[in-house]
Structure formats: structure tokens, C-alpha cells
Motif scaffolding. Structure first.
Motif, PDB file in Angstrom:
ATOM      1  N   SER A  93       0.770  -1.137   0.166  1.00 49.50           N
ATOM      2  CA  SER A  93       0.026   0.044   0.084  1.00 49.50           C
ATOM      3  C   SER A  93       0.717   1.207   0.050  1.00 49.50           C
ATOM      4  O   SER A  93       1.654   1.443   0.811  1.00 49.50           O
ATOM      5  N   ASN A  94       0.536   2.105  -0.709  1.00 52.62           N
ATOM      6  CA  ASN A  94       1.259   3.248  -1.119  1.00 52.62           C
ATOM      7  C   ASN A  94       0.586   4.562  -0.932  1.00 52.62           C
ATOM      8  O   ASN A  94       1.059   5.829  -0.935  1.00 52.62           O
ATOM      9  N   ASN A  95      -0.617   4.421  -0.909  1.00 55.12           N
ATOM     10  CA  ASN A  95      -1.416   5.663  -0.636  1.00 55.12           C
ATOM     11  C   ASN A  95      -1.713   6.148   0.800  1.00 55.12           C
ATOM     12  O   ASN A  95      -1.938   5.350   1.643  1.00 55.12           O
ATOM     13  N   PRO A  96      -1.597   7.400   1.054  1.00 56.18           N
ATOM     14  CA  PRO A  96      -1.824   8.337   2.330  1.00 56.18           C
ATOM     15  C   PRO A  96      -3.302   8.127   2.645  1.00 56.18           C
ATOM     16  O   PRO A  96      -4.193   7.693   2.032  1.00 56.18           O
ATOM     17  N   ASP A 110      -3.834  -2.276  -0.126  1.00 56.21           N
ATOM     18  CA  ASP A 110      -4.398  -1.660  -1.395  1.00 56.21           C
ATOM     19  C   ASP A 110      -4.528  -2.500  -2.495  1.00 56.21           C
ATOM     20  O   ASP A 110      -5.407  -2.507  -3.512  1.00 56.21           O
ATOM     21  N   VAL A 111      -3.501  -3.337  -2.896  1.00 51.18           N
ATOM     22  CA  VAL A 111      -3.259  -4.195  -4.229  1.00 51.18           C
ATOM     23  C   VAL A 111      -3.382  -5.542  -3.671  1.00 51.18           C
ATOM     24  O   VAL A 111      -2.451  -5.923  -2.627  1.00 51.18           O
ATOM     25  N   ALA A 112      -3.602  -6.533  -4.527  1.00 44.97           N
ATOM     26  CA  ALA A 112      -3.556  -7.858  -4.173  1.00 44.97           C
ATOM     27  C   ALA A 112      -2.193  -8.532  -4.212  1.00 44.97           C
ATOM     28  O   ALA A 112      -1.128  -7.926  -5.071  1.00 44.97           O
ATOM     29  N   PHE A 113      -1.737  -9.304  -3.344  1.00 48.28           N
ATOM     30  CA  PHE A 113      -0.540  -9.914  -3.302  1.00 48.28           C
ATOM     31  C   PHE A 113      -0.457 -10.761  -4.353  1.00 48.28           C
ATOM     32  O   PHE A 113       0.769 -11.199  -4.980  1.00 48.28           O
ATOM     33  N   ALA A 114      -1.573 -11.752  -4.612  1.00 49.74           N
ATOM     34  CA  ALA A 114      -1.461 -12.660  -5.653  1.00 49.74           C
ATOM     35  C   ALA A 114      -2.709 -13.076  -5.960  1.00 49.74           C
ATOM     36  O   ALA A 114      -3.793 -12.886  -5.409  1.00 49.74           O
ATOM     37  N   ASP A 224      -9.296   2.014  -0.633  1.00 51.64           N
ATOM     38  CA  ASP A 224      -9.953   1.795   0.696  1.00 51.64           C
ATOM     39  C   ASP A 224     -10.830   0.631   0.840  1.00 51.64           C
ATOM     40  O   ASP A 224     -11.424   0.217  -0.366  1.00 51.64           O
ATOM     41  N   TRP A 225     -10.967   0.091   1.816  1.00 46.38           N
ATOM     42  CA  TRP A 225     -12.088  -0.907   2.252  1.00 46.38           C
ATOM     43  C   TRP A 225     -12.763  -0.316   3.481  1.00 46.38           C
ATOM     44  O   TRP A 225     -12.409   0.527   4.332  1.00 46.38           O
ATOM     45  N   SER A 226     -14.134  -0.931   3.609  1.00 39.41           N
ATOM     46  CA  SER A 226     -15.056  -0.825   4.964  1.00 39.41           C
ATOM     47  C   SER A 226     -15.334  -2.118   5.387  1.00 39.41           C
ATOM     48  O   SER A 226     -15.413  -2.875   4.682  1.00 39.41           O
ATOM     49  N   ARG A 227     -15.405  -2.104   6.582  1.00 46.07           N
ATOM     50  CA  ARG A 227     -15.864  -3.514   7.418  1.00 46.07           C
ATOM     51  C   ARG A 227     -17.308  -3.491   7.227  1.00 46.07           C
ATOM     52  O   ARG A 227     -18.062  -2.559   7.450  1.00 46.07           O
TER      53      ARG A 227
END
Length: 281
Positions: A93-96, A110-114, A224-227
Motif C-alpha cells: 500500500s502506497n496511498n496516504p 491496497d492491491v492484491a499480493f497474488a 480503501d475498504w470498509s468493514r
């Protein structure tokens, strides 16, 4: 002497097999019918939605197969399946902080690992578990940026309860760590919902700690993600959800264990040579 040599040969063969034997790595348990979370790739007229639930690996592993259980319309036709592994934020993740969600603590990155995709490196089958199933609440369109994240959910949804079983022709190679699992299903019509399981995990599941709640996002919310429970359903005492899935594969030795195995093989080989010399005499 032949007997000694045959025992050594058997040990040399059996050792790597036992070290890499397939096993159940993760199982979050049975569906509880409380929540249905949309999770799909983007397609014509539909934006991408990703639902995620976490798991912990206590040792490195090759993930070769798994299952996840969801809700689909009657007469469904699957046109594609994707499974992804995310690490826990802030990895990858690189986004503030954007201020678009209440928190990123313990969210997927932020992005998928695999990622693995059907038709490329993933094969799948489906099994109808219940032809008439209803989940008490759902999340599909109500995935909003803060301060409008709390909707209470979108109410009950019904359909067929289906288990997806997948095998990976290119396994996930994962170090001991905390991850999120994200399955997505594309249907010819209608939407796939990933069904919730009990939280905390109980038998026949495989409890682990910490057991984080399920998260979700769409294209409008990413990175971003929400619970699902705390942020979207909300309430005075918000519910929290796991999602129904399992992962299987082979626990792989750490480098120190591999060194011990290699040393054992060298020792066995030396002993076998010694036995052959004695026999030749």
C-alpha cells in the motif's frame, strides 16, 4: 546388509513426502445465514466488488486448493472465478489516508499480493448445498465513502446456497503471516454473494488469532475498504462477520528445517555407501 540398505532407501523416499503432505490449512466453519456479501469482477454494466476475510498461517505453505460458499440465483451459470490473496494494510500500500473510510487498521492492503483466474491457473466445480436459502442481510450497492458508509445493509436475499471448490495449477506460495482471502464469481446473470460464517470460529473450523472481521470495497471506494459489520451495517452494537471458506495445501519447511532435511539425506547417503563397502568385503 541388503535389509539395511532398503530401510535407508525407504527413509529417503518417505521424508520429503511427509514434509510436504497436503493438509487443511484454514477452515472458517459453517455458513450461519446472517450476511451475504457481493464479490464479483467488473463486467458490462457492473463495477467490481471485492469481499475479503482473513486467515493466519503459522508456518509457510503452498496453497493448492480450497472452497468458498455463496448465494447465486436459481439456474445460475458461472462464467469465471478469481481468487486472490491480500496482505494486511499497510503492506502493498502506497496511498496516504484518504478520509473516505473510518479506518484502515486491520484492513486488506491496497492491491492484491497474488491472484489466480479460472481458465488460466485455476479449475473449479460447484455443488448446490441448498436450493432455497435466505441470508438475513446483504451488501451489494451500499458501499459508500464516509460519512455515508452506514446503511444498515440492504436486507434479505434468497437463492441457491452453492459451494465452489477450486484447485490451483499454480499454487500460492505463502510465508507464515496474516492474510486476506478474496473470491470473486462472475455469473451470466445476477450476482454472487459470499455467505457469512460464525465469528469467532468454532469446530469444525480452525480457530486462529487474531480473527479479523470481513471487509468489502467497490471500484468507487478503492484503494480503501470498509468493514461489513462495523462500518456498513452499524448500529449501537454492530455485528461482525467471518466468511465461509477453507484453504488446503502443504506446509513447507522453514530454511532451518530444510537444512536439517538436507543434512539427513547426506548422512543417509554416507551410511549407505559405508554399508555397500562392508558388503563388498
Amino acid at each position: 546388509m541388503h535389509f539395511k540398505i532398503s530401510i535407508l532407501s525407504a527413509l529417503a523416499i518417505a521424508l520429503p513426502i511427509s514434509a510436504f503432505a497436503d493438509t487443511l490449512l484454514v477452515n472458517t466453519g459453517d455458513v450461519n445465514g446472517q450476511m451475504a456479501m457481493a464479490s464479483r469482477p467488473d463486467s458490462s454494466g457492473k463495477i467490481e466488488i471485492e469481499a475479503a476475510d482473513d486467515f493466519v498461517l503459522g508456518s509457510s505453505a503452498l496453497v493448492t486448493s480450497g472452497t468458498f460458499t455463496g448465494l447465486v440465483p436459481a439456474g445460475f451459470s458461472v462464467t469465471g472465478v478469481t481468487v486472490e490473496i491480500y496482505r494486511v494494510f499497510p503492506a502493498d500500500s502506497n496511498n496516504p489516508p484518504s478520509g473516505n473510510v473510518l479506518t484502515r487498521a486491520n484492513s486488506p492492503s491496497d492491491v492484491a499480493f497474488a491472484s489466480r483466474i479460472s481458465g488460466t491457473d485455476l479449475n473449479f466445480t460447484t455443488t448446490v448445498l441448498n436450493p432455497n436459502f435466505t441470508a438475513a442481510n446483504s451488501v451489494l450497492n451500499g458501499i459508500n465513502k464516509s460519512p455515508n458508509q452506514t446503511t444498515g445493509g440492504e436486507g434479505p436475499v434468497s437463492g441457491q446456497e452453492v459451494q465452489f471448490s477450486f484447485t490451483l495449477t499454480s499454487p500460492f506460495s505463502l510465508a507464515a503471516d496474516h492474510y486476506f482471502f478474496v473470491p470473486q464469481v462472475q455469473l451470466s446473470s445476477g450476482d454472487f454473494y459470499w455467505l457469512s460464517s460464525v465469528r469467532p470460529i468454532v469446530a469444525p473450523g480452525t480457530p486462529f488469532a487474531p480473527d479479523l472481521q470481513a471487509w468489502i470495497r467497490n471500484e468507487n471506494l478503492e484503494p480503501d475498504w470498509s468493514r461489513v459489520g462495523t462500518d456498513i451495517v452499524g448500529g449501537a452494537v454492530p455485528p461482525t462477520f467471518n466468511a465461509a471458506f477453507s484453504l488446503s495445501g502443504a506446509e513447507t519447511p522453514e530454511p532451518s528445517s530444510l537444512a536439517l532435511i538436507a543434512g539427513g539425506f547426506f548422512g543417509l547417503a554416507a551410511l549407505a555407501r559405508h554399508c555397500r563397502r562392508d558388503y563388498a568385503r
